[in-house]
Write a protein that holds these residues in place. Sequence first.
Motif, mmCIF file in Angstrom:
data_model
loop_
_atom_site.group_PDB
_atom_site.id
_atom_site.type_symbol
_atom_site.label_atom_id
_atom_site.label_comp_id
_atom_site.label_asym_id
_atom_site.label_seq_id
_atom_site.Cartn_x
_atom_site.Cartn_y
_atom_site.Cartn_z
ATOM 1 N N UNK A 1 0.955 -1.250 0.043
ATOM 2 C CA UNK A 1 -0.102 0.050 -0.061
ATOM 3 C C UNK A 1 0.773 1.329 0.029
ATOM 4 N N UNK A 2 0.410 2.103 -1.108
ATOM 5 C CA UNK A 2 1.295 3.542 -0.950
ATOM 6 C C UNK A 2 2.338 3.588 -1.899
ATOM 7 N N UNK A 3 2.612 2.577 -2.632
ATOM 8 C CA UNK A 3 3.555 2.430 -3.727
ATOM 9 C C UNK A 3 2.737 3.023 -5.108
ATOM 10 N N UNK A 4 3.843 3.258 -5.996
ATOM 11 C CA UNK A 4 3.321 3.697 -7.210
ATOM 12 C C UNK A 4 2.671 2.406 -7.777
ATOM 13 N N UNK A 5 3.321 1.318 -7.816
ATOM 14 C CA UNK A 5 2.513 0.162 -8.531
ATOM 15 C C UNK A 5 1.377 -0.141 -8.051
#
Length: 86
Positions: free
Chosen positions: A17-21
Amino acid sequence: MDERKTTVDGGLGDLEPGTRQRAQLRVRLTDTAWTALCVLLALWAVWSAVDLARGATAWVYCAVAWVLLAVALTLRVAAVRRRTSL
């Protein structure tokens, strides 16, 4: 004296959660879901219009199919505009 630069392939990266992917995954899934819904509604609308042209008396199904398709396409366009404006 041949120095080779090695490229490190990070792959897809973590889907935490929170990553660009993770954000890209959510966008791609919603795009796929909207596309599938619009295709199904379009097929239903065309199929019911063809049945109506053949003399079927189910004109209500045809009207509902076209209204639902119009609503889905409107919501789809609004979602894309909202996403690009953010």
